[in-house]
Design a protein around this motif. Structure first.
Motif, PDB file in Angstrom:
ATOM      1  N   PRO A 109       0.827  -1.211   0.000  1.00 33.10           N
ATOM      2  CA  PRO A 109       0.000   0.000   0.000  1.00 33.10           C
ATOM      3  C   PRO A 109       0.863   1.263   0.000  1.00 33.10           C
ATOM      4  CG  PRO A 109       0.041  -0.972   2.189  1.00 33.10           C
ATOM      5  CD  PRO A 109       0.717  -1.952   1.270  1.00 33.10           C
ATOM      6  N   SER A 110       0.286   2.356  -0.441  1.00 31.15           N
ATOM      7  CA  SER A 110       1.010   3.623  -0.538  1.00 31.15           C
ATOM      8  C   SER A 110       1.460   4.103   0.847  1.00 31.15           C
ATOM      9  CB  SER A 110       0.112   4.683  -1.174  1.00 31.15           C
ATOM     10  OG  SER A 110       0.627   5.977  -0.968  1.00 31.15           O
ATOM     11  N   PRO A 111       2.761   4.347   1.042  1.00 29.41           N
ATOM     12  CA  PRO A 111       3.223   4.865   2.337  1.00 29.41           C
ATOM     13  C   PRO A 111       2.723   6.275   2.612  1.00 29.41           C
ATOM     14  CG  PRO A 111       5.021   4.854   0.740  1.00 29.41           C
ATOM     15  CD  PRO A 111       3.879   4.127   0.104  1.00 29.41           C
ATOM     16  N   ILE A 112       2.435   7.024   1.544  1.00 22.84           N
ATOM     17  CA  ILE A 112       1.911   8.386   1.724  1.00 22.84           C
ATOM     18  C   ILE A 112       0.498   8.331   2.282  1.00 22.84           C
ATOM     19  CG2 ILE A 112       1.294  10.524   0.550  1.00 22.84           C
ATOM     20  CD1 ILE A 112       3.526   9.977  -1.440  1.00 22.84           C
ATOM     21  N   LEU A 113      -0.359   7.500   1.669  1.00 20.49           N
ATOM     22  CA  LEU A 113      -1.721   7.339   2.181  1.00 20.49           C
ATOM     23  C   LEU A 113      -1.720   6.715   3.563  1.00 20.49           C
ATOM     24  CD1 LEU A 113      -3.939   6.199  -0.838  1.00 20.49           C
ATOM     25  CD2 LEU A 113      -4.031   8.336   0.434  1.00 20.49           C
ATOM     26  N   GLY A 114      -0.720   5.893   3.822  1.00 18.48           N
ATOM     27  CA  GLY A 114      -0.634   5.241   5.130  1.00 18.48           C
ATOM     28  C   GLY A 114      -0.516   6.218   6.282  1.00 18.48           C
ATOM     29  N   GLN A 115      -0.044   7.443   6.004  1.00 22.29           N
ATOM     30  CA  GLN A 115       0.105   8.454   7.041  1.00 22.29           C
ATOM     31  C   GLN A 115      -1.137   9.321   7.207  1.00 22.29           C
ATOM     32  OE1 GLN A 115       2.803   8.455   9.115  1.00 22.29           O
ATOM     33  NE2 GLN A 115       3.148   6.562   7.956  1.00 22.29           N
TER      34      GLN A 115
END
Length: 391
Positions: A109-115
């Motif tokens: 999964p996207s690490p950016i969306l994960g935040q």
């Protein structure tokens, strides 16, 4: 007086062997003595290397033994710290490429969306934490920021649902119903939870004014795709839930076991004739058999009685769920569920009305293939966008 013969330096006798009477020069003696010292040093060095090697082997064996024990060194600490570490490192069934739901784990999964955080509580919950729970438990409860910021949609959907005469209404062509089904944050989180490589789009909504008291089931008996399990569901509370108005009942982790359709429970063959005569009866038998399977597997049900207005319950394809008993029939249970497909399906079908062993497939006539075209990492078209626009 006998004169002593003076031999050249290199021929002076240092010692004579009583047997062979060989002569040894002083240079030879010095060389031998030097070689003996070097030999001793070499022996000490070899011995040191052996000791060092044994120490390394012993340390390695100790580490391996410790890592295979129930309390490895790297997990020592408080029980909570240990549990967290195990949770992060353990393999899940759908990490296996042979698992039917593995497509959700093919891409990180996207690490950016994960935040990102949802809008529940004071600070919200990280998407990355929602991802972990979703794959471990098969569901998440989140609060959409875009839906929370648009209260008229929730109020309008609640008013519409409350005035319904039916006990359920599918795919109502009301703007507030459609707006909830294509809520931006919900679509974004659904795609994130499923790996982010496939677009998602709604294909059905159902509004409920009361509790359904529906038997436990898997959505995959009603609709599925080929390839299988390219679907998910999002249930939105249009009012606060409680123990008496028939909230959702569900079995955490049941999604990890498979599809829970008729064939997986052995009902397709066992009740083949009855299925043709009385499909509703087979569904009742299916619900009973599914609950018994949950018990045999050691899975326990939970009731979503603490969900508040505006919160969304998202579950994975294959999660066993239903409607709990409504203790007070005077109460309402205003809610809306949306079922979603993901791109990549060749067709959609109804498993409970099909028999794959005979090649008899009941296709959904309202659904066309949705396989997006890609070149490398660039998506050339999106049938999800098309379906959303037509929705």
């Amino acid at each position: 007086m006998v004169k002593q013969q003076i031999l050249p330096r290199e021929e002076r006798v240092i010692g004579v062997s009583s047997d062979a009477r060989t002569t040894t020069t002083s240079d030879d003696y010095l060389d031998d003595n030097k070689y003996s010292k070097q030999q001793k040093k070499h022996g000490f060095f070899i011995a040191f290397l052996k000791v060092l090697l044994l120490a390394i082997v012993a340390r390695t064996l100790t580490t391996l033994i410790a890592s295979s024990s129930s309390s490895p060194r790297h997990l020592q600490g408080s029980p909570r710290e240990t549990a967290v570490h195990v949770e992060k490192t353990k393999m899940l069934p759908h990490d296996d490429p042979r698992h039917i739901w593995h497509w959700t784990r093919e891409n990180s999964p996207s690490p950016i969306l994960g935040q990102r955080r949802d809008c529940s509580g004071d600070i919200g919950v990280l998407y990355s934490d929602l991802y972990t729970q979703f794959h471990n438990e098969g569901y998440v409860i989140f609060e959409s920021c875009s839906l929370k910021a648009n209260q008229p949609i929730l109020k309008g959907a609640a008013r519409f649902t409350k005035t319904m005469k039916e006990d359920r209404l599918q795919s109502a062509k009301r703007k507030v119903v459609i707006d909830i089904s294509i809520d931006p944050d919900t679509l974004e989180l659904l795609e994130y939870l499923h790996g982010g490589s496939r677009r998602v789009f709604p294909f059905q909504t159902i509004n409920f004014p009361k509790g359904t008291q529906q038997p436990v089931h898997s959505d995959l008996i009603h609709f599925d795709t080929m390839p299988r399990t390219l679907m998910a569901a999002a249930w939105v509370a249009l009012e606060d839930m409680n123990e008496d108005n028939g909230p959702l009942v569900y079995y955490p982790k049941s999604h990890l076991w498979g599809t829970w359709d008729y064939d997986e429970l052995g009902l397709g063959l066992k009740y083949q004739d009855l299925h043709q005569q009385d499909p509703q009866k087979v569904q009742e038998i299916y619900g009973t058999e599914l609950v018994n399977a949950m018990k045999r597997g050691g899975l326990s049900p939970k009731i979503a009685s603490d969900i508040k207005r505006g919160q969304t319950f998202i579950w994975a394809a294959g999660l066993a769920h239903g409607g709990s008993k409504q203790n007070n029939m005077e109460l309402s249970r205003l809610s809306q569920v949306t079922h979603y497909y993901f791109e990549g399906a060749q067709y959609s079908w109804i498993p409970r009305l099909s028999d794959l062993t005979k090649g008899q497939i009941e296709y959904r006539s309202d659904f066309k293939p949705c396989t997006s075209s890609r070149f490398g990492d660039v998506q050339l078209n999106s049938c999800a966008d098309h379906y959303i626009q037509q929705w």
